[in-house]
Scaffold this active site. Structure first.
Site, PDB file in Angstrom:
ATOM      1  N   ARG A   9     -14.827  -1.629   7.402  1.00  0.00           N
ATOM      2  CA  ARG A   9     -16.504  -1.468   7.566  1.00  0.00           C
ATOM      3  C   ARG A   9     -16.816  -2.201   8.649  1.00  0.00           C
ATOM      4  O   ARG A   9     -17.817  -3.287   8.678  1.00  0.00           O
ATOM      5  CB  ARG A   9     -16.799  -2.570   6.032  1.00  0.00           C
ATOM      6  CG  ARG A   9     -16.626  -1.000   5.188  1.00  0.00           C
ATOM      7  CD  ARG A   9     -17.461  -2.026   3.910  1.00  0.00           C
ATOM      8  NE  ARG A   9     -17.323  -0.904   2.393  1.00  0.00           N
ATOM      9  CZ  ARG A   9     -16.346  -0.775   1.888  1.00  0.00           C
ATOM     10  NH1 ARG A   9     -15.400  -1.325   1.516  1.00  0.00           N
ATOM     11  NH2 ARG A   9     -16.570  -0.154   0.569  1.00  0.00           N
TER      12      ARG A   9
ATOM     13  N   LYS B  31     -25.045   1.874  21.179  1.00  0.00           N
ATOM     14  CA  LYS B  31     -24.656   2.844  20.421  1.00  0.00           C
ATOM     15  C   LYS B  31     -22.668   3.339  20.743  1.00  0.00           C
ATOM     16  O   LYS B  31     -22.731   3.198  21.435  1.00  0.00           O
ATOM     17  CB  LYS B  31     -25.221   3.830  21.238  1.00  0.00           C
ATOM     18  CG  LYS B  31     -26.913   3.422  20.726  1.00  0.00           C
ATOM     19  CD  LYS B  31     -27.876   4.860  21.641  1.00  0.00           C
ATOM     20  CE  LYS B  31     -28.422   5.283  21.208  1.00  0.00           C
ATOM     21  NZ  LYS B  31     -30.056   5.662  22.393  1.00  0.00           N
TER      22      LYS B  31
ATOM     23  N   GLU C  84     -26.453   6.989  36.568  1.00  0.00           N
ATOM     24  CA  GLU C  84     -26.898   6.142  35.175  1.00  0.00           C
ATOM     25  C   GLU C  84     -27.921   4.896  35.565  1.00  0.00           C
ATOM     26  O   GLU C  84     -28.735   4.701  35.927  1.00  0.00           O
ATOM     27  CB  GLU C  84     -26.419   5.546  34.280  1.00  0.00           C
ATOM     28  CG  GLU C  84     -25.398   6.650  33.889  1.00  0.00           C
ATOM     29  CD  GLU C  84     -26.627   7.186  32.317  1.00  0.00           C
ATOM     30  OE1 GLU C  84     -27.588   6.123  32.491  1.00  0.00           O
ATOM     31  OE2 GLU C  84     -26.220   7.631  31.273  1.00  0.00           O
TER      32      GLU C  84
ATOM     33  N   LYS D 165     -31.054  -3.075  31.076  1.00  0.00           N
ATOM     34  CA  LYS D 165     -31.130  -2.023  30.058  1.00  0.00           C
ATOM     35  C   LYS D 165     -31.425  -2.764  28.579  1.00  0.00           C
ATOM     36  O   LYS D 165     -31.621  -3.135  27.496  1.00  0.00           O
ATOM     37  CB  LYS D 165     -29.915  -1.438  30.057  1.00  0.00           C
ATOM     38  CG  LYS D 165     -29.582  -0.624  28.273  1.00  0.00           C
ATOM     39  CD  LYS D 165     -28.089   0.217  28.697  1.00  0.00           C
ATOM     40  CE  LYS D 165     -27.726   1.106  27.389  1.00  0.00           C
ATOM     41  NZ  LYS D 165     -26.716   2.234  27.377  1.00  0.00           N
TER      42      LYS D 165
ATOM     43  N   GLU E 241     -34.087   2.050  19.242  1.00  0.00           N
ATOM     44  CA  GLU E 241     -34.615   3.188  19.202  1.00  0.00           C
ATOM     45  C   GLU E 241     -35.695   3.240  18.584  1.00  0.00           C
ATOM     46  O   GLU E 241     -35.628   4.563  17.595  1.00  0.00           O
ATOM     47  CB  GLU E 241     -33.567   4.641  19.991  1.00  0.00           C
ATOM     48  CG  GLU E 241     -34.641   5.049  20.835  1.00  0.00           C
ATOM     49  CD  GLU E 241     -33.136   6.460  21.478  1.00  0.00           C
ATOM     50  OE1 GLU E 241     -33.585   7.417  21.582  1.00  0.00           O
ATOM     51  OE2 GLU E 241     -31.861   5.435  20.926  1.00  0.00           O
TER      52      GLU E 241
ATOM     53  N   ARG F 189     -36.908   1.735  24.340  1.00  0.00           N
ATOM     54  CA  ARG F 189     -35.457   2.256  24.636  1.00  0.00           C
ATOM     55  C   ARG F 189     -35.021   3.954  24.577  1.00  0.00           C
ATOM     56  O   ARG F 189     -34.895   4.484  25.307  1.00  0.00           O
ATOM     57  CB  ARG F 189     -34.774   1.632  23.040  1.00  0.00           C
ATOM     58  CG  ARG F 189     -33.160   2.150  22.645  1.00  0.00           C
ATOM     59  CD  ARG F 189     -32.588   1.916  22.325  1.00  0.00           C
ATOM     60  NE  ARG F 189     -30.741   1.691  22.918  1.00  0.00           N
ATOM     61  CZ  ARG F 189     -29.280   1.191  22.426  1.00  0.00           C
ATOM     62  NH1 ARG F 189     -30.651   0.081  21.309  1.00  0.00           N
ATOM     63  NH2 ARG F 189     -28.570   1.062  22.721  1.00  0.00           N
TER      64      ARG F 189
ATOM     65  N   ASN G  45     -33.421   7.564  28.355  1.00  0.00           N
ATOM     66  CA  ASN G  45     -32.768   8.961  28.309  1.00  0.00           C
ATOM     67  C   ASN G  45     -33.976   9.981  29.246  1.00  0.00           C
ATOM     68  O   ASN G  45     -32.972  11.051  29.323  1.00  0.00           O
ATOM     69  CB  ASN G  45     -33.302   9.306  27.004  1.00  0.00           C
ATOM     70  CG  ASN G  45     -32.607   8.309  25.452  1.00  0.00           C
ATOM     71  OD1 ASN G  45     -31.611   8.335  26.271  1.00  0.00           O
ATOM     72  ND2 ASN G  45     -33.459   8.095  24.075  1.00  0.00           N
TER      73      ASN G  45
ATOM     74  N   HIS H 119     -31.370  12.913  30.193  1.00  0.00           N
ATOM     75  CA  HIS H 119     -30.427  13.163  29.157  1.00  0.00           C
ATOM     76  C   HIS H 119     -30.589  14.305  28.483  1.00  0.00           C
ATOM     77  O   HIS H 119     -30.334  14.912  28.053  1.00  0.00           O
ATOM     78  CB  HIS H 119     -30.087  11.781  28.498  1.00  0.00           C
ATOM     79  CG  HIS H 119     -29.437  10.759  29.388  1.00  0.00           C
ATOM     80  ND1 HIS H 119     -30.216   9.771  30.144  1.00  0.00           N
ATOM     81  CD2 HIS H 119     -28.209   9.815  29.190  1.00  0.00           C
ATOM     82  CE1 HIS H 119     -28.979   8.734  30.690  1.00  0.00           C
ATOM     83  NE2 HIS H 119     -27.805   8.832  29.882  1.00  0.00           N
TER      84      HIS H 119
ATOM     85  N   HIS I  14     -27.513  16.245  28.543  1.00  0.00           N
ATOM     86  CA  HIS I  14     -26.875  16.310  27.118  1.00  0.00           C
ATOM     87  C   HIS I  14     -26.568  17.949  27.054  1.00  0.00           C
ATOM     88  O   HIS I  14     -25.678  18.301  26.579  1.00  0.00           O
ATOM     89  CB  HIS I  14     -27.606  15.656  26.352  1.00  0.00           C
ATOM     90  CG  HIS I  14     -27.076  14.169  26.475  1.00  0.00           C
ATOM     91  ND1 HIS I  14     -27.462  13.223  24.976  1.00  0.00           N
ATOM     92  CD2 HIS I  14     -26.276  13.367  26.687  1.00  0.00           C
ATOM     93  CE1 HIS I  14     -27.567  11.964  25.233  1.00  0.00           C
ATOM     94  NE2 HIS I  14     -27.013  11.923  26.387  1.00  0.00           N
TER      95      HIS I  14
ATOM     96  N   HIS J 102     -21.149  13.221  33.037  1.00  0.00           N
ATOM     97  CA  HIS J 102     -21.967  12.497  31.907  1.00  0.00           C
ATOM     98  C   HIS J 102     -22.791  12.285  33.503  1.00  0.00           C
ATOM     99  O   HIS J 102     -24.416  12.940  33.339  1.00  0.00           O
ATOM    100  CB  HIS J 102     -22.152  12.324  31.152  1.00  0.00           C
ATOM    101  CG  HIS J 102     -23.185  10.660  30.497  1.00  0.00           C
ATOM    102  ND1 HIS J 102     -24.066  11.721  29.307  1.00  0.00           N
ATOM    103  CD2 HIS J 102     -23.827   9.846  30.374  1.00  0.00           C
ATOM    104  CE1 HIS J 102     -25.112  10.646  29.778  1.00  0.00           C
ATOM    105  NE2 HIS J 102     -25.067   9.783  30.005  1.00  0.00           N
TER     106      HIS J 102
END
Length: 570
Positions: free
Chosen positions: A318, A340, A382, A424, A434, A440, A444, A447, A451, A464
């Site tokens: 956990r 993330k 990026e 960021k 987000e 936030r 993207n 992206h 993606h 990427h």
């Protein structure tokens, strides 16, 4: 590789001297290392010939070995007055009193080694390639049993070579591999080549709060920063095979010297490792090593390692304390910041994940020197995203500093990465998870289609940052068609991407396949794709349901095909 931690070294490394036996690879490794660092390369024998106006063989014939050694000492002293230079010294330079001490005082000294058989084979091959005899190329080997002489000289000089800061065996490695290993060793031990740009620390007020540290040579400070977090001595390091081959051993030695007990779990390099299979492998490794709650997991590598190891840390017992040590540009400016963590699913990128903030992010910008050029270049996608979507002044700075950044100059590179981190972090602090329509989501930009490109090509053809680059070009052209993005803004962004060597076209990709994949994007709502579009330079917004005709026309304009087949099949 062996390291001599007791040998004095210069505070800021501006020179590297390679020593070692004849044929150990000093010239080929030196040239490769200079190329890696963006420094000059100087072969000391070549410098002597230029200064004297005679070949090494002629100098030996005319003045004997003592005369040659005097010229060699003078050449070394002159070379050590230069900055940002890799110097390949002759095998016997260590036998003249004072030479090695002078080199150790003013340079980082690396001893290369190889077996006598390997060095003889290399020397004979070099002589044949030059159309010269072995004696002409190496006067010390003229008229003798070459193997016996090499063995004798190697053994006699080994005590001197042992005083180098670092020693590497070169028998089984290419010059480029040895060069990268030398650079990684220096960085890990606090001797990053070049002037040390001051570290920049940004406290990120998300989760429990954590520091993000960006600095040239910052990796050497990792033990001190871990002690400050009061972490238990046992550490789990998760890395990929490529990064681990360079950094794992020297970094683990550094941590052990500081009282920690690190263990390594290495996964295959590449996006395909960001999967349930390798997540299970890490969980199994943690269980087998009886890792306890409270013992930190260090993610050492690029974005794949940061996401995968981060998700493992979030889910094992956990939650284990997570330390992000990003070694790629993309990870330093983006993946390691914000909490993330995720793995990919066959239907989409990062579909299985969590928000889990680290205890520390430590980005050593000098590690970018050892990245393959393509992996380094992709990260600028990026960086440019941050300026284009969120900060016009930053975008303009990137336009001005492009040449310095492409050359990985310490000061400009460190300042740029630190600013991206601050941009960021500022967004995350206002919208940590987000939220629907939150700021936030603007991170993207590029992206959604990026993606999709990665998905339809099986996460194996496009990196990427490359996919994000093409996705940003698509977004600004779509925005222009919709009357949202001014055309000059679109043109400037596309020009900057091209200047950094990033892709701006979609040739060979299936437009229908990319649109299907985009529907799986996390921003999609009610079966409609949501796009982040620029409204001005440095300003962006979310837009629902762009006209299908505009989307299709833009994809085709950028070279995509009408084929319904995936790009892998087209």
């Amino acid at each position: 590789m062996e390291t001599n931690n007791d040998t004095t070294r210069p505070a800021a490394v501006e020179r590297i001297v390679l020593i070692g036996p004849t044929g150990a690879g000093k010239t080929t490794v030196g040239a490769a290392l200079a190329a890696t660092l963006g420094w000059r390369f100087l072969d000391l024998d070549t410098a002597i010939e230029a200064a004297v106006g005679s070949s090494i063989r002629d100098i030996f014939d005319r003045e004997g070995e003592d005369g040659f050694r005097a010229h060699e000492a003078a050449a070394l002293e002159g070379a050590l007055t230069r900055g940002n230079v890799v110097i390949a010294a002759g095998a016997g330079i260590v036998e003249r009193e004072g030479n090695l001490a002078l080199a150790l005082k003013h340079a980082w000294v690396v001893a290369l080694d190889a077996t006598a058989e390997t060095t003889l084979g290399r020397t004979v091959a070099e002589a044949e390639a030059r159309g010269a005899s072995l004696g002409d190329l190496r006067p010390m080997l003229a008229g003798v049993d070459a193997l016996a002489r090499i063995t004798e000289m190697r053994l006699r000089r080994q005590p001197h070579y042992a005083n180098a800061h670092t020693r590497f065996a070169t028998d089984a490695f290419t010059p480029e591999q040895v060069a990268n290993s030398i650079a990684a060793e220096m960085i890990s031990q606090g001797a990053a080549p070049g002037a040390h740009a001051p570290a920049v620390t940004r406290h990120v007020a998300a989760g429990a709060g954590y520091d993000s540290v960006v600095g040239w040579g910052a990796l050497a400070d990792l033990p001190t920063r871990l002690h400050a977090l009061n972490l238990p001595p046992r550490l789990s390091i998760v890395s990929d095979t490529s990064v681990a081959s360079l950094y794992a051993r020297p970094l683990m030695d550094h941590l052990r010297n500081a009282g920690f007990e690190p263990e390594l779990c290495a996964i295959p390099a590449g996006e395909t490792s960001k999967s349930r299979h390798y997540l299970d492998n890490i969980h199994d490794w943690l269980a087998e090593h009886r890792i306890e709650r409270g013992e930190a997991l260090i993610a050492l590598g690029g974005g794949v390692v940061g996401d995968l190891a981060g998700f493992a840390a979030a889910t094992y017992l956990r939650g284990l304390p997570l330390i992000q040590v990003p070694t790629s540009l993309l990870a330093q400016v983006d993946a390691s910041i914000g909490g993330k963590v995720a793995i990919d699913h066959p239907r989409g990128k990062n579909l299985i994940g969590a928000f889990y903030h680290p205890r520390l992010v430590l980005a050593d910008t000098a590690t970018l020197l050892t990245l393959p050029p393509r992996q380094r270049i992709e990260g600028w996608g990026e960086v440019i995203k941050h300026g284009a979507a969120l900060d016009a002044a930053y975008f303009e700075q990137l336009e001005r500093d492009a040449s310095a950044l492409l050359a990985v100059r310490p000061t400009e590179t460190t300042a740029t990465i630190a600013r991206s981190v601050a941009i960021k972090a500022g967004v995350i602090e206002g919208d940590e998870r987000e939220s629907e329509g939150g700021r936030r989501a603007l991170l993207n930009f590029g992206h959604t289609l990026g993606h999709a490109i990665e998905s339809v090509t099986g996460y194996s053809q496009w990196l990427h940052g490359e996919a994000v680059s093409a996705g940003m070009v698509f977004a600004v052209r779509l925005g222009w068609r919709m009357g949202v993005t001014p055309r000059p803004v679109a043109d400037r962004m596309e020009a900057l991407l091209e200047r950094f060597g990033l892709p701006t076209r979609l040739e060979g990709l299936s437009a229908p396949a990319m649109l299907r994949a985009a529907l799986w994007d996390k921003k999609a709502r009610g079966g409609r794709v949501r796009w982040v579009l620029l409204t001005a330079l440095g300003e962006s917004s979310l837009f629902d349901g762009a006209p299908e005709a505009a989307i299709r026309e833009t994809l085709l304009e950028l070279g995509a095909t009408e084929s319904a087949q995936d790009a892998q099949e087209s």
